[in-house]
Design a protein around this motif. Structure first.
Motif, PDB file in Angstrom:
ATOM      1  N   VAL A  61       0.858  -1.188   0.000  1.00 45.15           N
ATOM      2  CA  VAL A  61       0.000   0.000   0.000  1.00 45.15           C
ATOM      3  C   VAL A  61       0.891   1.235   0.000  1.00 45.15           C
ATOM      4  O   VAL A  61       1.830   1.324   0.797  1.00 45.15           O
ATOM      5  N   ILE A  62       0.611   2.135  -0.935  1.00 39.44           N
ATOM      6  CA  ILE A  62       1.435   3.345  -1.042  1.00 39.44           C
ATOM      7  C   ILE A  62       0.567   4.570  -0.829  1.00 39.44           C
ATOM      8  O   ILE A  62      -0.393   4.799  -1.564  1.00 39.44           O
ATOM      9  N   LEU A  63       0.934   5.365   0.180  1.00 42.13           N
ATOM     10  CA  LEU A  63       0.188   6.592   0.467  1.00 42.13           C
ATOM     11  C   LEU A  63       0.844   7.751  -0.272  1.00 42.13           C
ATOM     12  O   LEU A  63       2.010   8.060  -0.044  1.00 42.13           O
ATOM     13  N   ALA A  64       0.096   8.363  -1.186  1.00 40.06           N
ATOM     14  CA  ALA A  64       0.671   9.402  -2.045  1.00 40.06           C
ATOM     15  C   ALA A  64      -0.163  10.671  -1.960  1.00 40.06           C
ATOM     16  O   ALA A  64      -0.535  11.258  -2.975  1.00 40.06           O
ATOM     17  N   THR A  65      -0.440  11.093  -0.746  1.00 36.99           N
ATOM     18  CA  THR A  65      -1.193  12.333  -0.510  1.00 36.99           C
ATOM     19  C   THR A  65      -0.261  13.318   0.193  1.00 36.99           C
ATOM     20  O   THR A  65       0.854  12.954   0.563  1.00 36.99           O
ATOM     21  N   PRO A  66      -0.694  14.589   0.383  1.00 31.59           N
ATOM     22  CA  PRO A  66       0.142  15.513   1.160  1.00 31.59           C
ATOM     23  C   PRO A  66       0.424  14.957   2.560  1.00 31.59           C
ATOM     24  O   PRO A  66      -0.341  14.136   3.076  1.00 31.59           O
ATOM     25  N   PRO A  79      -6.445  -0.419  10.814  1.00 30.78           N
ATOM     26  CA  PRO A  79      -7.193  -1.676  11.001  1.00 30.78           C
ATOM     27  C   PRO A  79      -7.583  -2.363   9.696  1.00 30.78           C
ATOM     28  O   PRO A  79      -7.969  -3.532   9.705  1.00 30.78           O
ATOM     29  N   LEU A  80      -7.461  -1.643   8.565  1.00 28.58           N
ATOM     30  CA  LEU A  80      -7.851  -2.219   7.274  1.00 28.58           C
ATOM     31  C   LEU A  80      -6.723  -2.994   6.610  1.00 28.58           C
ATOM     32  O   LEU A  80      -6.946  -3.774   5.689  1.00 28.58           O
ATOM     33  N   LEU A  81      -5.483  -2.746   7.046  1.00 28.42           N
ATOM     34  CA  LEU A  81      -4.328  -3.327   6.353  1.00 28.42           C
ATOM     35  C   LEU A  81      -4.193  -4.820   6.667  1.00 28.42           C
ATOM     36  O   LEU A  81      -4.279  -5.225   7.821  1.00 28.42           O
TER      37      LEU A  81
END
Lengths: 286, 286
Positions: A61-66, A79-81
Protein backbone atom coordinates in the motif's frame (compact mmCIF):
# COMPACT_ATOMS: atom_id res chain seq x y z
CA UNK A 1 -0.64 -2.97 -5.02
CA UNK A 2 -2.84 -0.11 -3.87
CA UNK A 3 -1.98 3.55 -4.42
CA UNK A 4 -3.86 6.00 -2.17
CA UNK A 5 -3.91 9.43 -3.82
CA UNK A 6 -3.68 9.81 -7.60
CA UNK A 7 -2.01 13.20 -7.95
CA UNK A 8 1.35 13.88 -9.56
CA UNK A 9 3.34 11.46 -7.39
CA UNK A 10 0.77 8.67 -6.96
CA UNK A 11 -0.46 8.92 -10.54
CA UNK A 12 3.10 8.80 -11.88
CA UNK A 13 3.97 5.82 -9.67
CA UNK A 14 0.90 3.88 -10.81
CA UNK A 15 1.65 4.81 -14.43
CA UNK A 16 5.29 3.72 -14.09
CA UNK A 17 4.32 0.37 -12.53
CA UNK A 18 1.78 -0.30 -15.27
CA UNK A 19 4.08 0.83 -18.09
CA UNK A 20 6.83 -1.48 -16.84
CA UNK A 21 4.38 -4.29 -15.98
CA UNK A 22 6.01 -4.36 -12.55
CA UNK A 23 3.08 -5.83 -10.63
CA UNK A 24 -0.01 -7.93 -11.22
CA UNK A 25 -2.67 -5.31 -10.51
CA UNK A 26 -2.67 -1.70 -9.44
CA UNK A 27 -5.68 -0.41 -7.51
CA UNK A 28 -6.09 3.34 -7.34
CA UNK A 29 -7.85 4.92 -4.37
CA UNK A 30 -8.85 8.57 -4.59
CA UNK A 31 -11.41 10.92 -3.05
CA UNK A 32 -13.02 12.01 -6.30
CA UNK A 33 -14.63 9.55 -8.75
CA UNK A 34 -13.52 11.79 -11.63
CA UNK A 35 -9.87 11.19 -10.72
CA UNK A 36 -10.40 7.43 -10.73
CA UNK A 37 -12.13 7.60 -14.10
CA UNK A 38 -9.29 9.66 -15.56
CA UNK A 39 -6.61 7.31 -14.16
CA UNK A 40 -8.47 4.29 -15.59
CA UNK A 41 -8.88 5.94 -18.97
CA UNK A 42 -5.14 6.73 -19.06
CA UNK A 43 -4.38 3.10 -18.23
CA UNK A 44 -2.54 4.01 -15.02
CA UNK A 45 -4.66 1.68 -12.81
CA UNK A 46 -6.46 -1.66 -13.18
CA UNK A 47 -9.21 -0.87 -10.69
CA UNK A 48 -10.24 2.26 -8.88
CA UNK A 49 -12.39 3.10 -5.89
CA UNK A 50 -13.10 5.89 -3.43
CA UNK A 51 -13.25 3.33 -0.61
CA UNK A 52 -10.13 3.08 1.56
CA UNK A 53 -11.22 -0.46 2.55
CA UNK A 54 -9.85 -1.67 -0.82
CA UNK A 55 -6.37 -1.73 0.77
CA UNK A 56 -7.43 -5.02 2.45
CA UNK A 57 -6.63 -6.83 -0.82
CA UNK A 58 -3.15 -5.34 -1.30
CA UNK A 59 0.34 -6.72 -0.61
CA UNK A 60 1.82 -3.23 -0.91
CA UNK A 61 0.00 0.00 0.00
CA UNK A 62 1.43 3.34 -1.04
CA UNK A 63 0.19 6.59 0.47
CA UNK A 64 0.67 9.40 -2.04
CA UNK A 65 -1.19 12.33 -0.51
CA UNK A 66 0.14 15.51 1.16
CA UNK A 67 2.03 14.83 4.42
CA UNK A 68 -0.69 15.80 6.85
CA UNK A 69 -3.33 13.85 4.94
CA UNK A 70 -1.08 10.81 5.34
CA UNK A 71 -0.86 11.51 9.08
CA UNK A 72 -4.63 11.89 9.47
CA UNK A 73 -5.37 8.83 7.28
CA UNK A 74 -3.18 6.42 9.27
CA UNK A 75 -5.60 5.78 12.20
CA UNK A 76 -8.45 4.89 9.79
CA UNK A 77 -6.15 2.89 7.56
CA UNK A 78 -4.36 0.79 10.19
CA UNK A 79 -7.19 -1.68 11.00
CA UNK A 80 -7.85 -2.22 7.27
CA UNK A 81 -4.33 -3.33 6.35
CA UNK A 82 -3.81 -7.08 5.88
CA UNK A 83 -1.09 -8.80 7.99
CA UNK A 84 2.38 -8.70 6.38
CA UNK A 85 1.44 -5.76 4.19
CA UNK A 86 4.25 -3.38 3.16
CA UNK A 87 3.09 0.19 3.85
CA UNK A 88 4.97 2.98 2.10
CA UNK A 89 4.32 6.68 1.63
CA UNK A 90 5.79 9.30 -0.69
CA UNK A 91 5.51 12.29 1.66
CA UNK A 92 8.06 15.09 1.41
CA UNK A 93 8.98 15.12 5.11
CA UNK A 94 9.71 11.96 7.04
CA UNK A 95 10.12 12.67 10.78
CA UNK A 96 6.45 12.95 11.71
CA UNK A 97 5.41 10.13 9.38
CA UNK A 98 8.11 7.77 10.70
CA UNK A 99 6.91 8.54 14.23
CA UNK A 100 3.28 7.85 13.33
CA UNK A 101 4.09 4.66 11.43
CA UNK A 102 6.11 3.40 14.37
CA UNK A 103 2.85 3.24 16.34
CA UNK A 104 1.06 1.03 13.76
CA UNK A 105 -0.04 -2.54 14.64
CA UNK A 106 2.87 -4.98 14.62
CA UNK A 107 1.71 -7.07 11.66
CA UNK A 108 2.07 -4.08 9.27
CA UNK A 109 5.55 -3.43 7.81
CA UNK A 110 6.06 0.31 7.33
CA UNK A 111 8.78 1.78 5.13
CA UNK A 112 8.38 5.55 4.76
CA UNK A 113 9.84 6.92 1.50
CA UNK A 114 10.46 10.11 -0.43
CA UNK A 115 11.33 10.02 -4.13
CA UNK A 116 13.40 13.10 -5.01
CA UNK A 117 11.37 14.20 -7.99
CA UNK A 118 8.46 16.47 -8.66
CA UNK A 119 7.17 19.30 -10.76
CA UNK A 120 5.70 22.64 -9.80
CA UNK A 121 2.44 21.50 -11.38
CA UNK A 122 0.25 19.18 -9.33
CA UNK A 123 -2.46 16.67 -10.14
CA UNK A 124 -3.02 13.60 -12.26
CA UNK A 125 -2.89 15.66 -15.47
CA UNK A 126 0.81 16.28 -14.77
CA UNK A 127 1.54 12.60 -14.02
CA UNK A 128 4.31 11.00 -16.08
CA UNK A 129 5.39 7.33 -16.13
CA UNK A 130 9.02 8.51 -16.46
CA UNK A 131 8.92 10.90 -13.47
CA UNK A 132 11.02 8.57 -11.29
CA UNK A 133 13.56 7.63 -13.97
CA UNK A 134 17.11 8.03 -12.63
CA UNK A 135 15.94 9.87 -9.49
CA UNK A 136 17.03 9.17 -5.91
CA UNK A 137 14.25 7.31 -4.04
CA UNK A 138 14.87 7.87 -0.34
CA UNK A 139 13.69 5.11 2.03
CA UNK A 140 13.62 5.70 5.77
CA UNK A 141 12.97 2.20 7.17
CA UNK A 142 12.19 1.98 10.89
CA UNK A 143 14.00 -0.26 13.37
CA UNK A 144 10.90 -2.48 13.33
CA UNK A 145 10.80 -2.80 9.53
CA UNK A 146 11.81 -6.38 8.55
CA UNK A 147 14.79 -6.55 6.12
CA UNK A 148 12.60 -8.38 3.60
CA UNK A 149 10.16 -5.44 3.60
CA UNK A 150 13.00 -2.96 3.04
CA UNK A 151 14.29 -5.12 0.18
CA UNK A 152 10.80 -5.13 -1.32
CA UNK A 153 10.60 -1.34 -1.05
CA UNK A 154 13.98 -1.06 -2.80
CA UNK A 155 12.75 -3.41 -5.50
CA UNK A 156 9.74 -1.17 -6.04
CA UNK A 157 11.95 1.92 -6.32
CA UNK A 158 14.09 0.20 -8.95
CA UNK A 159 10.99 -1.06 -10.75
CA UNK A 160 10.00 2.55 -11.54
CA UNK A 161 13.54 3.40 -12.68
CA UNK A 162 14.69 5.15 -9.49
CA UNK A 163 17.79 4.62 -7.33
CA UNK A 164 16.90 3.61 -3.74
CA UNK A 165 18.88 5.20 -0.91
CA UNK A 166 18.35 4.46 2.82
CA UNK A 167 18.41 7.42 5.19
CA UNK A 168 17.54 8.23 8.78
CA UNK A 169 14.26 10.25 8.83
CA UNK A 170 15.75 13.17 10.78
CA UNK A 171 18.78 13.31 8.52
CA UNK A 172 16.44 13.26 5.52
CA UNK A 173 14.44 16.16 6.91
CA UNK A 174 17.55 18.26 7.60
CA UNK A 175 18.86 17.65 4.08
CA UNK A 176 15.61 18.42 2.24
CA UNK A 177 15.21 21.58 4.34
CA UNK A 178 18.27 22.85 2.44
CA UNK A 179 17.82 20.99 -0.84
CA UNK A 180 14.07 21.55 -1.37
CA UNK A 181 12.30 23.69 1.23
CA UNK A 182 14.81 26.55 1.30
CA UNK A 183 14.68 26.89 -2.53
CA UNK A 184 10.88 27.09 -2.28
CA UNK A 185 11.06 29.82 0.39
CA UNK A 186 13.60 31.81 -1.65
CA UNK A 187 11.29 31.66 -4.66
CA UNK A 188 8.37 32.71 -2.44
CA UNK A 189 10.33 35.61 -0.95
CA UNK A 190 11.51 36.70 -4.40
CA UNK A 191 7.98 36.82 -5.80
CA UNK A 192 6.72 38.64 -2.69
CA UNK A 193 9.54 41.19 -3.04
CA UNK A 194 8.79 41.68 -6.74
CA UNK A 195 5.09 42.05 -5.95
CA UNK A 196 5.91 44.81 -3.45
CA UNK A 197 8.26 46.62 -5.84
CA UNK A 198 5.82 46.08 -8.71
CA UNK A 199 3.14 47.93 -6.77
CA UNK A 200 5.45 50.97 -6.67
CA UNK A 201 6.62 50.63 -10.28
CA UNK A 202 4.41 48.64 -12.60
CA UNK A 203 7.19 48.33 -15.18
CA UNK A 204 8.92 45.75 -13.01
CA UNK A 205 7.09 42.85 -14.64
CA UNK A 206 8.19 44.07 -18.09
CA UNK A 207 11.88 43.80 -17.25
CA UNK A 208 11.98 40.49 -15.38
CA UNK A 209 14.07 38.15 -17.48
CA UNK A 210 14.63 34.41 -17.74
CA UNK A 211 16.76 34.41 -14.58
CA UNK A 212 13.81 35.57 -12.51
CA UNK A 213 11.64 32.96 -14.15
CA UNK A 214 13.96 30.10 -13.13
CA UNK A 215 14.65 31.36 -9.62
CA UNK A 216 10.97 31.97 -8.88
CA UNK A 217 9.60 28.81 -10.49
CA UNK A 218 9.00 26.96 -7.20
CA UNK A 219 6.74 29.76 -5.94
CA UNK A 220 4.08 28.27 -8.23
CA UNK A 221 4.22 24.95 -6.35
CA UNK A 222 1.05 23.36 -5.02
CA UNK A 223 0.21 25.39 -1.90
CA UNK A 224 -1.47 22.62 0.11
CA UNK A 225 1.44 20.23 -0.42
CA UNK A 226 4.04 22.88 0.46
CA UNK A 227 2.11 24.08 3.51
CA UNK A 228 2.15 20.50 4.85
CA UNK A 229 5.87 20.30 4.14
CA UNK A 230 6.65 23.57 5.90
CA UNK A 231 4.46 22.87 8.94
CA UNK A 232 5.98 19.40 9.48
CA UNK A 233 9.63 20.48 9.12
CA UNK A 234 9.72 23.96 10.60
CA UNK A 235 12.71 23.46 12.91
CA UNK A 236 15.07 22.21 10.20
CA UNK A 237 13.75 24.87 7.82
CA UNK A 238 14.35 27.69 10.30
CA UNK A 239 17.95 26.45 10.65
CA UNK A 240 18.36 26.38 6.85
CA UNK A 241 17.00 29.94 6.60
CA UNK A 242 19.48 31.11 9.25
CA UNK A 243 22.39 29.57 7.37
CA UNK A 244 21.21 31.12 4.13
CA UNK A 245 20.77 34.53 5.74
CA UNK A 246 24.38 34.42 6.95
CA UNK A 247 25.58 33.67 3.42
CA UNK A 248 23.49 36.45 1.90
CA UNK A 249 24.59 38.96 4.53
CA UNK A 250 28.22 38.00 3.93
CA UNK A 251 27.82 38.69 0.22
CA UNK A 252 26.03 41.97 0.91
CA UNK A 253 28.82 43.13 3.25
CA UNK A 254 31.46 42.40 0.57
CA UNK A 255 29.39 44.22 -2.03
CA UNK A 256 28.85 47.33 0.07
CA UNK A 257 32.50 47.32 1.20
CA UNK A 258 33.63 46.89 -2.42
CA UNK A 259 35.73 43.81 -1.55
CA UNK A 260 35.77 42.62 -5.10
CA UNK A 261 38.46 39.95 -4.76
CA UNK A 262 36.60 38.02 -2.05
CA UNK A 263 33.27 38.47 -3.82
CA UNK A 264 34.77 37.07 -7.00
CA UNK A 265 36.19 34.09 -5.09
CA UNK A 266 32.74 33.24 -3.67
CA UNK A 267 31.03 33.71 -7.05
CA UNK A 268 33.58 31.50 -8.78
CA UNK A 269 33.30 28.76 -6.17
CA UNK A 270 29.50 28.79 -6.49
CA UNK A 271 29.63 28.72 -10.31
CA UNK A 272 31.94 25.70 -10.22
CA UNK A 273 29.90 23.96 -7.52
CA UNK A 274 26.60 24.59 -9.35
CA UNK A 275 27.94 23.31 -12.66
CA UNK A 276 29.47 20.21 -11.04
CA UNK A 277 26.28 19.36 -9.12
CA UNK A 278 24.17 19.07 -12.25
CA UNK A 279 26.68 17.72 -14.71
CA UNK A 280 25.18 14.61 -16.35
CA UNK A 281 26.62 11.68 -14.41
CA UNK A 282 26.64 7.93 -14.76
CA UNK A 283 23.73 6.15 -13.16
CA UNK A 284 24.71 5.02 -9.67
CA UNK A 285 25.05 1.29 -9.18
CA UNK A 286 22.06 -0.04 -7.23
CA UNK B 1 27.11 48.34 -38.21
CA UNK B 2 29.95 47.40 -35.88
CA UNK B 3 29.52 45.08 -32.90
CA UNK B 4 32.27 45.30 -30.29
CA UNK B 5 32.41 42.05 -28.31
CA UNK B 6 31.20 38.77 -29.80
CA UNK B 7 30.03 36.89 -26.74
CA UNK B 8 26.50 35.68 -26.09
CA UNK B 9 24.84 39.09 -26.45
CA UNK B 10 26.98 40.60 -29.24
CA UNK B 11 27.23 37.33 -31.15
CA UNK B 12 23.46 36.82 -30.96
CA UNK B 13 22.79 40.40 -32.07
CA UNK B 14 25.11 40.06 -35.08
CA UNK B 15 23.57 36.69 -35.89
CA UNK B 16 20.02 38.10 -35.64
CA UNK B 17 20.86 41.09 -37.88
CA UNK B 18 22.44 38.82 -40.50
CA UNK B 19 19.67 36.22 -40.35
CA UNK B 20 17.02 38.91 -40.87
CA UNK B 21 19.17 40.80 -43.40
CA UNK B 22 18.53 43.89 -41.32
CA UNK B 23 21.62 45.85 -42.36
CA UNK B 24 24.09 46.06 -45.22
CA UNK B 25 27.21 44.82 -43.44
CA UNK B 26 28.04 43.72 -39.90
CA UNK B 27 31.61 44.16 -38.71
CA UNK B 28 32.61 42.17 -35.66
CA UNK B 29 35.32 43.48 -33.34
CA UNK B 30 36.76 41.16 -30.71
CA UNK B 31 39.95 40.76 -28.70
CA UNK B 32 40.76 37.24 -29.82
CA UNK B 33 41.27 36.36 -33.52
CA UNK B 34 39.78 32.90 -32.83
CA UNK B 35 36.45 34.52 -31.87
CA UNK B 36 36.39 36.49 -35.12
CA UNK B 37 37.17 33.38 -37.14
CA UNK B 38 34.38 31.47 -35.42
CA UNK B 39 31.85 34.30 -35.93
CA UNK B 40 32.80 34.51 -39.63
CA UNK B 41 32.52 30.76 -40.05
CA UNK B 42 29.05 30.80 -38.45
CA UNK B 43 28.01 33.59 -40.84
CA UNK B 44 27.27 36.00 -37.98
CA UNK B 45 29.52 38.78 -39.35
CA UNK B 46 30.64 40.05 -42.78
CA UNK B 47 34.05 41.28 -41.62
CA UNK B 48 35.98 40.89 -38.43
CA UNK B 49 38.96 42.56 -36.81
CA UNK B 50 40.70 42.96 -33.48
CA UNK B 51 41.20 46.67 -34.22
CA UNK B 52 38.80 49.05 -32.49
CA UNK B 53 39.58 51.63 -35.22
CA UNK B 54 37.18 49.73 -37.52
CA UNK B 55 34.30 51.60 -35.84
CA UNK B 56 35.29 54.62 -37.98
CA UNK B 57 33.36 53.06 -40.90
CA UNK B 58 30.15 52.34 -38.97
CA UNK B 59 26.80 54.18 -38.83
CA UNK B 60 25.84 52.24 -35.71
CA UNK B 61 28.29 50.96 -33.10
CA UNK B 62 27.14 48.48 -30.47
CA UNK B 63 29.23 47.75 -27.39
CA UNK B 64 28.50 44.23 -26.20
CA UNK B 65 31.12 43.61 -23.51
CA UNK B 66 30.77 43.43 -19.71
CA UNK B 67 29.76 46.77 -18.14
CA UNK B 68 33.15 47.85 -16.84
CA UNK B 69 34.85 46.94 -20.11
CA UNK B 70 32.37 49.27 -21.80
CA UNK B 71 33.27 52.01 -19.31
CA UNK B 72 37.01 51.55 -19.81
CA UNK B 73 36.69 51.32 -23.62
CA UNK B 74 34.77 54.60 -24.03
CA UNK B 75 37.76 56.99 -23.73
CA UNK B 76 39.70 55.09 -26.45
CA UNK B 77 36.61 54.69 -28.58
CA UNK B 78 35.32 58.27 -28.51
CA UNK B 79 37.87 59.86 -30.90
CA UNK B 80 37.41 57.00 -33.39
CA UNK B 81 33.64 57.38 -33.82
CA UNK B 82 32.45 59.10 -37.01
CA UNK B 83 30.19 62.19 -36.63
CA UNK B 84 26.47 61.34 -36.42
CA UNK B 85 27.20 57.78 -35.35
CA UNK B 86 24.60 56.04 -33.14
CA UNK B 87 26.43 54.48 -30.18
CA UNK B 88 24.58 51.80 -28.24
CA UNK B 89 25.62 49.29 -25.62
CA UNK B 90 23.99 46.14 -24.22
CA UNK B 91 25.33 46.41 -20.67
CA UNK B 92 23.25 45.04 -17.79
CA UNK B 93 23.38 48.21 -15.66
CA UNK B 94 22.73 51.64 -17.12
CA UNK B 95 23.45 54.38 -14.55
CA UNK B 96 27.24 54.44 -14.84
CA UNK B 97 27.18 53.93 -18.61
CA UNK B 98 24.63 56.72 -19.17
CA UNK B 99 26.82 59.01 -17.07
CA UNK B 100 29.94 58.12 -19.07
CA UNK B 101 28.17 58.41 -22.44
CA UNK B 102 26.84 61.83 -21.45
CA UNK B 103 30.45 63.04 -21.49
CA UNK B 104 31.14 61.88 -25.08
CA UNK B 105 31.90 64.41 -27.86
CA UNK B 106 28.76 66.17 -29.10
CA UNK B 107 28.76 64.69 -32.60
CA UNK B 108 28.23 61.15 -31.24
CA UNK B 109 24.62 60.08 -30.51
CA UNK B 110 24.56 57.72 -27.53
CA UNK B 111 21.59 55.51 -26.68
CA UNK B 112 22.43 53.06 -23.88
CA UNK B 113 20.38 49.87 -24.00
CA UNK B 114 19.74 46.62 -22.19
CA UNK B 115 17.90 43.76 -23.87
CA UNK B 116 16.16 41.64 -21.20
CA UNK B 117 17.44 38.29 -22.34
CA UNK B 118 20.36 36.06 -21.59
CA UNK B 119 21.43 32.58 -20.65
CA UNK B 120 23.57 31.33 -17.83
CA UNK B 121 26.10 30.16 -20.42
CA UNK B 122 28.39 32.79 -21.90
CA UNK B 123 30.37 33.09 -25.11
CA UNK B 124 29.88 32.97 -28.84
CA UNK B 125 29.19 29.21 -28.72
CA UNK B 126 25.96 30.00 -26.87
CA UNK B 127 24.92 32.74 -29.32
CA UNK B 128 21.49 32.34 -30.91
CA UNK B 129 19.90 34.47 -33.67
CA UNK B 130 16.54 34.10 -31.88
CA UNK B 131 17.80 35.21 -28.45
CA UNK B 132 16.05 38.61 -28.71
CA UNK B 133 12.77 37.30 -30.13
CA UNK B 134 9.82 38.69 -28.17
CA UNK B 135 12.05 40.10 -25.41
CA UNK B 136 11.87 43.60 -23.91
CA UNK B 137 14.74 45.74 -25.26
CA UNK B 138 15.22 48.58 -22.78
CA UNK B 139 16.56 51.86 -24.19
CA UNK B 140 17.75 54.60 -21.84
CA UNK B 141 18.21 57.58 -24.20
CA UNK B 142 19.93 60.65 -22.73
CA UNK B 143 18.55 64.19 -22.82
CA UNK B 144 21.15 64.92 -25.52
CA UNK B 145 20.16 61.95 -27.71
CA UNK B 146 18.41 63.27 -30.88
CA UNK B 147 14.91 61.81 -31.43
CA UNK B 148 16.04 60.40 -34.78
CA UNK B 149 18.80 58.43 -33.04
CA UNK B 150 16.33 57.03 -30.50
CA UNK B 151 14.00 56.05 -33.35
CA UNK B 152 16.90 54.30 -35.05
CA UNK B 153 17.73 52.40 -31.86
CA UNK B 154 14.09 51.32 -31.59
CA UNK B 155 14.17 50.20 -35.21
CA UNK B 156 17.22 48.07 -34.45
CA UNK B 157 15.51 46.47 -31.44
CA UNK B 158 12.51 45.58 -33.61
CA UNK B 159 14.79 44.32 -36.38
CA UNK B 160 16.06 41.54 -34.07
CA UNK B 161 12.51 40.67 -32.98
CA UNK B 162 12.54 42.50 -29.64
CA UNK B 163 10.09 45.02 -28.15
CA UNK B 164 11.75 48.41 -27.43
CA UNK B 165 10.86 50.16 -24.17
CA UNK B 166 12.25 53.56 -23.06
CA UNK B 167 13.29 53.88 -19.42
CA UNK B 168 15.21 56.27 -17.20
CA UNK B 169 18.64 54.71 -16.41
CA UNK B 170 18.18 54.94 -12.61
CA UNK B 171 14.72 53.47 -12.81
CA UNK B 172 16.11 50.67 -14.98
CA UNK B 173 18.83 49.92 -12.44
CA UNK B 174 16.38 49.81 -9.52
CA UNK B 175 14.09 47.45 -11.44
CA UNK B 176 16.80 45.03 -12.59
CA UNK B 177 18.22 44.97 -9.06
CA UNK B 178 14.98 43.16 -8.12
CA UNK B 179 14.25 41.43 -11.43
CA UNK B 180 17.74 40.12 -12.25
CA UNK B 181 20.44 40.82 -9.65
CA UNK B 182 18.51 39.68 -6.58
CA UNK B 183 17.65 36.33 -8.25
CA UNK B 184 21.37 35.87 -8.98
CA UNK B 185 22.32 36.59 -5.37
CA UNK B 186 19.65 34.20 -4.05
CA UNK B 187 21.02 31.47 -6.31
CA UNK B 188 24.55 32.29 -5.13
CA UNK B 189 23.51 32.21 -1.46
CA UNK B 190 21.61 28.96 -1.96
CA UNK B 191 24.62 27.21 -3.52
CA UNK B 192 26.93 28.58 -0.80
CA UNK B 193 24.52 27.31 1.89
CA UNK B 194 24.31 23.90 0.24
CA UNK B 195 28.10 23.79 -0.06
CA UNK B 196 28.41 24.46 3.68
CA UNK B 197 25.79 21.85 4.62
CA UNK B 198 27.25 19.42 2.08
CA UNK B 199 30.61 19.60 3.85
CA UNK B 200 28.88 18.37 7.02
CA UNK B 201 26.74 15.77 5.27
CA UNK B 202 27.93 14.61 1.87
CA UNK B 203 24.54 13.05 1.08
CA UNK B 204 23.10 16.52 0.50
CA UNK B 205 23.96 16.50 -3.19
CA UNK B 206 22.18 13.15 -3.61
CA UNK B 207 18.87 14.52 -2.41
CA UNK B 208 18.77 17.91 -4.17
CA UNK B 209 15.86 17.76 -6.59
CA UNK B 210 14.71 19.68 -9.65
CA UNK B 211 13.53 22.59 -7.49
CA UNK B 212 17.06 23.24 -6.31
CA UNK B 213 18.31 22.99 -9.88
CA UNK B 214 15.96 25.73 -11.09
CA UNK B 215 16.41 28.03 -8.12
CA UNK B 216 20.22 27.76 -8.25
CA UNK B 217 20.61 27.97 -12.02
CA UNK B 218 21.80 31.60 -12.06
CA UNK B 219 24.70 30.77 -9.74
CA UNK B 220 26.40 29.30 -12.83
CA UNK B 221 26.28 32.70 -14.59
CA UNK B 222 29.41 34.20 -16.08
CA UNK B 223 31.37 35.52 -13.08
CA UNK B 224 33.09 38.45 -14.81
CA UNK B 225 29.83 39.74 -16.25
CA UNK B 226 27.99 39.41 -12.94
CA UNK B 227 30.82 40.98 -10.97
CA UNK B 228 30.60 44.04 -13.23
CA UNK B 229 26.85 44.12 -12.72
CA UNK B 230 27.07 43.90 -8.94
CA UNK B 231 29.87 46.45 -8.60
CA UNK B 232 28.05 49.02 -10.78
CA UNK B 233 24.65 48.67 -9.08
CA UNK B 234 25.48 48.01 -5.44
CA UNK B 235 23.19 50.64 -3.89
CA UNK B 236 20.03 49.43 -5.64
CA UNK B 237 21.04 45.82 -5.01
CA UNK B 238 21.55 46.40 -1.28
CA UNK B 239 18.05 47.90 -1.15
CA UNK B 240 16.62 44.88 -2.99
CA UNK B 241 18.38 42.52 -0.56
CA UNK B 242 16.90 44.42 2.40
CA UNK B 243 13.39 44.17 0.98
CA UNK B 244 13.86 40.46 0.31
CA UNK B 245 15.21 39.85 3.80
CA UNK B 246 12.10 41.44 5.31
CA UNK B 247 9.89 39.13 3.26
CA UNK B 248 11.90 36.03 4.21
CA UNK B 249 11.91 36.99 7.88
CA UNK B 250 8.16 37.56 7.78
CA UNK B 251 7.64 34.07 6.39
CA UNK B 252 10.03 32.57 8.95
CA UNK B 253 8.17 34.27 11.82
CA UNK B 254 4.84 32.87 10.61
CA UNK B 255 6.37 29.42 10.24
CA UNK B 256 7.91 29.38 13.70
CA UNK B 257 4.74 30.85 15.25
CA UNK B 258 2.63 28.26 13.39
CA UNK B 259 0.42 30.99 11.86
CA UNK B 260 -0.76 28.72 9.11
CA UNK B 261 -3.62 30.86 7.82
CA UNK B 262 -1.41 33.87 7.06
CA UNK B 263 1.36 31.68 5.65
CA UNK B 264 -1.14 30.05 3.32
CA UNK B 265 -2.43 33.46 2.21
CA UNK B 266 1.11 34.57 1.29
CA UNK B 267 1.89 31.30 -0.48
CA UNK B 268 -1.33 31.45 -2.47
CA UNK B 269 -0.77 35.06 -3.49
CA UNK B 270 2.77 34.22 -4.66
CA UNK B 271 1.62 31.14 -6.58
CA UNK B 272 -1.01 33.20 -8.41
CA UNK B 273 1.40 36.08 -9.05
CA UNK B 274 4.15 33.75 -10.34
CA UNK B 275 1.79 31.91 -12.67
CA UNK B 276 0.30 35.15 -14.01
CA UNK B 277 3.72 36.72 -14.63
CA UNK B 278 4.85 33.99 -16.98
CA UNK B 279 1.59 33.06 -18.64
CA UNK B 280 2.10 33.15 -22.41
CA UNK B 281 0.81 36.55 -23.49
CA UNK B 282 0.16 38.31 -26.75
CA UNK B 283 3.10 40.14 -28.22
CA UNK B 284 2.95 43.77 -27.14
CA UNK B 285 2.20 46.26 -29.87
CA UNK B 286 5.40 48.10 -30.85
Amino acid sequence: MAVVGLGLMGGSLAAALKARQACATVTGIARRPATIEAASRLGYIDHGTTDLAAVAEADIVILATPVRTILSTLPDLAPLLPPGCLLMDLGSTKGRIAQAMNALPEQVHPCPAHPMCGKEVAGLEAADPDLYEGKTFVLTPLLRTPPAAVARAEELARAVGAVPRRLDPRRHDRLVAVGSHLPYLLALGLVATAEEVGREDCLLWDVVASGFRDTSRLAASDVQMMLDVLMTNSTAIAEAIDRFREQLEGVERLLVAGDEAELQRIMQAAAIRRSAAFRPRLQQAP
